[in-house]
Write a protein that holds these residues in place. Structure first.
Motif, PDB file in Angstrom:
ATOM      1  N   VAL A   1      -8.384   1.616   5.987  1.00 17.22           N
ATOM      2  CA  VAL A   1      -9.359   2.235   5.103  1.00 17.22           C
ATOM      3  C   VAL A   1      -8.567   3.187   4.217  1.00 17.22           C
ATOM      4  O   VAL A   1      -7.859   4.063   4.709  1.00 17.22           O
ATOM      5  CB  VAL A   1     -10.447   2.981   5.890  1.00 17.22           C
ATOM      6  CG1 VAL A   1     -11.413   3.667   4.945  1.00 17.22           C
ATOM      7  CG2 VAL A   1     -11.183   2.029   6.813  1.00 17.22           C
ATOM      8  N   MET A   2      -8.687   2.992   2.912  1.00 14.84           N
ATOM      9  CA  MET A   2      -7.917   3.768   1.956  1.00 14.84           C
ATOM     10  C   MET A   2      -8.725   4.967   1.461  1.00 14.84           C
ATOM     11  O   MET A   2      -9.919   5.073   1.723  1.00 14.84           O
ATOM     12  CB  MET A   2      -7.499   2.868   0.780  1.00 14.84           C
ATOM     13  CG  MET A   2      -6.745   1.613   1.207  1.00 14.84           C
ATOM     14  SD  MET A   2      -5.257   1.911   2.159  1.00 14.84           S
ATOM     15  CE  MET A   2      -4.184   2.560   0.908  1.00 14.84           C
ATOM     16  N   SER A   3      -8.087   5.864   0.733  1.00 15.66           N
ATOM     17  CA  SER A   3      -8.722   7.095   0.268  1.00 15.66           C
ATOM     18  C   SER A   3      -9.899   6.840  -0.674  1.00 15.66           C
ATOM     19  O   SER A   3     -10.780   7.676  -0.790  1.00 15.66           O
ATOM     20  CB  SER A   3      -7.700   8.002  -0.411  1.00 15.66           C
ATOM     21  OG  SER A   3      -7.164   7.371  -1.545  1.00 15.66           O
ATOM     22  N   ASP A   4      -9.943   5.686  -1.329  1.00 14.54           N
ATOM     23  CA  ASP A   4     -11.077   5.361  -2.206  1.00 14.54           C
ATOM     24  C   ASP A   4     -12.145   4.547  -1.467  1.00 14.54           C
ATOM     25  O   ASP A   4     -13.004   3.938  -2.084  1.00 14.54           O
ATOM     26  CB  ASP A   4     -10.607   4.619  -3.450  1.00 14.54           C
ATOM     27  CG  ASP A   4      -9.996   3.262  -3.151  1.00 14.54           C
ATOM     28  OD1 ASP A   4      -9.792   2.930  -1.957  1.00 14.54           O
ATOM     29  OD2 ASP A   4      -9.707   2.520  -4.108  1.00 14.54           O
ATOM     30  N   ASN A   5     -12.057   4.521  -0.136  1.00 16.55           N
ATOM     31  CA  ASN A   5     -12.970   3.807   0.768  1.00 16.55           C
ATOM     32  C   ASN A   5     -12.876   2.292   0.669  1.00 16.55           C
ATOM     33  O   ASN A   5     -13.742   1.590   1.178  1.00 16.55           O
ATOM     34  CB  ASN A   5     -14.423   4.264   0.576  1.00 16.55           C
ATOM     35  CG  ASN A   5     -14.632   5.656   1.098  1.00 16.55           C
ATOM     36  OD1 ASN A   5     -14.054   6.038   2.121  1.00 16.55           O
ATOM     37  ND2 ASN A   5     -15.434   6.431   0.401  1.00 16.55           N
ATOM     38  N   SER A   6     -11.831   1.784   0.040  1.00 17.67           N
ATOM     39  CA  SER A   6     -11.617   0.339   0.039  1.00 17.67           C
ATOM     40  C   SER A   6     -10.981  -0.061   1.363  1.00 17.67           C
ATOM     41  O   SER A   6     -10.394   0.761   2.073  1.00 17.67           O
ATOM     42  CB  SER A   6     -10.727  -0.081  -1.138  1.00 17.67           C
ATOM     43  OG  SER A   6      -9.456   0.500  -1.027  1.00 17.67           O
ATOM     44  N   SER A   7     -11.096  -1.336   1.692  1.00 16.93           N
ATOM     45  CA  SER A   7     -10.552  -1.868   2.931  1.00 16.93           C
ATOM     46  C   SER A   7      -9.451  -2.865   2.591  1.00 16.93           C
ATOM     47  O   SER A   7      -9.632  -3.725   1.732  1.00 16.93           O
ATOM     48  CB  SER A   7     -11.668  -2.555   3.711  1.00 16.93           C
ATOM     49  OG  SER A   7     -11.171  -3.109   4.899  1.00 16.93           O
ATOM     50  N   VAL A   8      -8.305  -2.727   3.264  1.00 18.28           N
ATOM     51  CA  VAL A   8      -7.163  -3.608   3.023  1.00 18.28           C
ATOM     52  C   VAL A   8      -6.807  -4.289   4.329  1.00 18.28           C
ATOM     53  O   VAL A   8      -6.547  -3.615   5.330  1.00 18.28           O
ATOM     54  CB  VAL A   8      -5.952  -2.797   2.497  1.00 18.28           C
ATOM     55  CG1 VAL A   8      -4.736  -3.693   2.341  1.00 18.28           C
ATOM     56  CG2 VAL A   8      -6.293  -2.112   1.193  1.00 18.28           C
TER      57      VAL A   8
ATOM     58  N   ILE B   1       0.824  -1.204   0.000  1.00 17.95           N
ATOM     59  CA  ILE B   1       0.000   0.000   0.000  1.00 17.95           C
ATOM     60  C   ILE B   1       0.865   1.263   0.000  1.00 17.95           C
ATOM     61  O   ILE B   1       2.024   1.232   0.394  1.00 17.95           O
ATOM     62  CB  ILE B   1      -0.981   0.022   1.205  1.00 17.95           C
ATOM     63  CG1 ILE B   1      -0.232  -0.079   2.551  1.00 17.95           C
ATOM     64  CG2 ILE B   1      -1.987  -1.079   1.089  1.00 17.95           C
ATOM     65  CD1 ILE B   1      -0.240   1.171   3.318  1.00 17.95           C
ATOM     66  N   ASN B   2       0.257   2.346  -0.436  1.00 16.75           N
ATOM     67  CA  ASN B   2       0.863   3.664  -0.384  1.00 16.75           C
ATOM     68  C   ASN B   2       0.368   4.329   0.891  1.00 16.75           C
ATOM     69  O   ASN B   2      -0.826   4.572   1.054  1.00 16.75           O
ATOM     70  CB  ASN B   2       0.442   4.463  -1.620  1.00 16.75           C
ATOM     71  CG  ASN B   2       1.033   5.832  -1.675  1.00 16.75           C
ATOM     72  OD1 ASN B   2       1.511   6.363  -0.672  1.00 16.75           O
ATOM     73  ND2 ASN B   2       0.991   6.424  -2.853  1.00 16.75           N
ATOM     74  N   LEU B   3       1.261   4.627   1.815  1.00 16.67           N
ATOM     75  CA  LEU B   3       0.880   5.218   3.098  1.00 16.67           C
ATOM     76  C   LEU B   3       0.184   6.568   2.935  1.00 16.67           C
ATOM     77  O   LEU B   3      -0.609   6.964   3.785  1.00 16.67           O
ATOM     78  CB  LEU B   3       2.102   5.374   3.995  1.00 16.67           C
ATOM     79  CG  LEU B   3       2.696   4.086   4.530  1.00 16.67           C
ATOM     80  CD1 LEU B   3       4.013   4.362   5.227  1.00 16.67           C
ATOM     81  CD2 LEU B   3       1.728   3.399   5.479  1.00 16.67           C
ATOM     82  N   ASN B   4       0.455   7.267   1.840  1.00 13.37           N
ATOM     83  CA  ASN B   4      -0.175   8.559   1.598  1.00 13.37           C
ATOM     84  C   ASN B   4      -1.670   8.431   1.305  1.00 13.37           C
ATOM     85  O   ASN B   4      -2.393   9.417   1.348  1.00 13.37           O
ATOM     86  CB  ASN B   4       0.501   9.287   0.439  1.00 13.37           C
ATOM     87  CG  ASN B   4       1.935   9.620   0.736  1.00 13.37           C
ATOM     88  OD1 ASN B   4       2.280   9.916   1.878  1.00 13.37           O
ATOM     89  ND2 ASN B   4       2.787   9.568  -0.259  1.00 13.37           N
ATOM     90  N   GLU B   5      -2.126   7.233   0.997  1.00 15.70           N
ATOM     91  CA  GLU B   5      -3.529   7.004   0.649  1.00 15.70           C
ATOM     92  C   GLU B   5      -4.341   6.399   1.796  1.00 15.70           C
ATOM     93  O   GLU B   5      -5.518   6.104   1.640  1.00 15.70           O
ATOM     94  CB  GLU B   5      -3.627   6.102  -0.580  1.00 15.70           C
ATOM     95  CG  GLU B   5      -2.981   6.686  -1.823  1.00 15.70           C
ATOM     96  CD  GLU B   5      -3.641   7.975  -2.284  1.00 15.70           C
ATOM     97  OE1 GLU B   5      -4.879   8.069  -2.207  1.00 15.70           O
ATOM     98  OE2 GLU B   5      -2.913   8.881  -2.713  1.00 15.70           O
ATOM     99  N   VAL B   6      -3.725   6.197   2.957  1.00 13.81           N
ATOM    100  CA  VAL B   6      -4.407   5.612   4.109  1.00 13.81           C
ATOM    101  C   VAL B   6      -5.198   6.695   4.838  1.00 13.81           C
ATOM    102  O   VAL B   6      -4.662   7.752   5.158  1.00 13.81           O
ATOM    103  CB  VAL B   6      -3.406   4.954   5.082  1.00 13.81           C
ATOM    104  CG1 VAL B   6      -4.105   4.455   6.338  1.00 13.81           C
ATOM    105  CG2 VAL B   6      -2.677   3.815   4.395  1.00 13.81           C
ATOM    106  N   ILE B   7      -6.472   6.418   5.091  1.00 16.06           N
ATOM    107  CA  ILE B   7      -7.300   7.339   5.863  1.00 16.06           C
ATOM    108  C   ILE B   7      -7.276   6.961   7.335  1.00 16.06           C
ATOM    109  O   ILE B   7      -7.095   7.806   8.199  1.00 16.06           O
ATOM    110  CB  ILE B   7      -8.750   7.354   5.342  1.00 16.06           C
ATOM    111  CG1 ILE B   7      -8.779   7.954   3.953  1.00 16.06           C
ATOM    112  CG2 ILE B   7      -9.657   8.109   6.296  1.00 16.06           C
ATOM    113  CD1 ILE B   7     -10.130   7.994   3.316  1.00 16.06           C
ATOM    114  N   LYS B   8      -7.434   5.662   7.632  1.00 20.03           N
ATOM    115  CA  LYS B   8      -7.390   5.243   9.032  1.00 20.03           C
ATOM    116  C   LYS B   8      -7.051   3.765   9.148  1.00 20.03           C
ATOM    117  O   LYS B   8      -7.209   3.000   8.209  1.00 20.03           O
ATOM    118  CB  LYS B   8      -8.700   5.544   9.753  1.00 20.03           C
ATOM    119  CG  LYS B   8      -9.881   4.705   9.333  1.00 20.03           C
ATOM    120  CD  LYS B   8     -11.119   5.082  10.153  1.00 20.03           C
ATOM    121  CE  LYS B   8     -12.324   4.307   9.672  1.00 20.03           C
ATOM    122  NZ  LYS B   8     -13.508   4.596  10.463  1.00 20.03           N
TER     123      LYS B   8
END
Length: 65
Positions: free
Chosen positions: A44-51, A27-34
């Motif tokens: 939870v990523m910036s596109d609301n996907s879950s990893v 993952i790209n840490l810059n795209e992590v929301i929480k």
């Protein structure tokens, strides 16, 4: 891509904002929301996907937060 995730991970290792969090995800840490806690937890990523985050990668991921 015709390369394995491990090969891709080796190519981007100089970029400190890419982290392997699961055997299936880099993952790209810059795209992590929480980060949501759990056994391994998930991101939870910036596109609301879950990893999902594996238990083995959890400690190394938390060093970045």
């Amino acid at each position: 891509a015709c390369r394995t995730l491990k090969e891709m991970e080796e190519q981007i290792q100089d970029f400190n904002f890419f982290v392997r969090v699961h055997k299936s995800y880099v993952i790209n840490l810059n795209e992590v929301i929480k980060y949501v806690r759990g056994e391994g937890g998930h991101l939870v990523m910036s596109d609301n996907s879950s990893v999902n985050v594996s238990r083995n990668c959890k400690d190394s991921l938390l060093k970045f937060f």
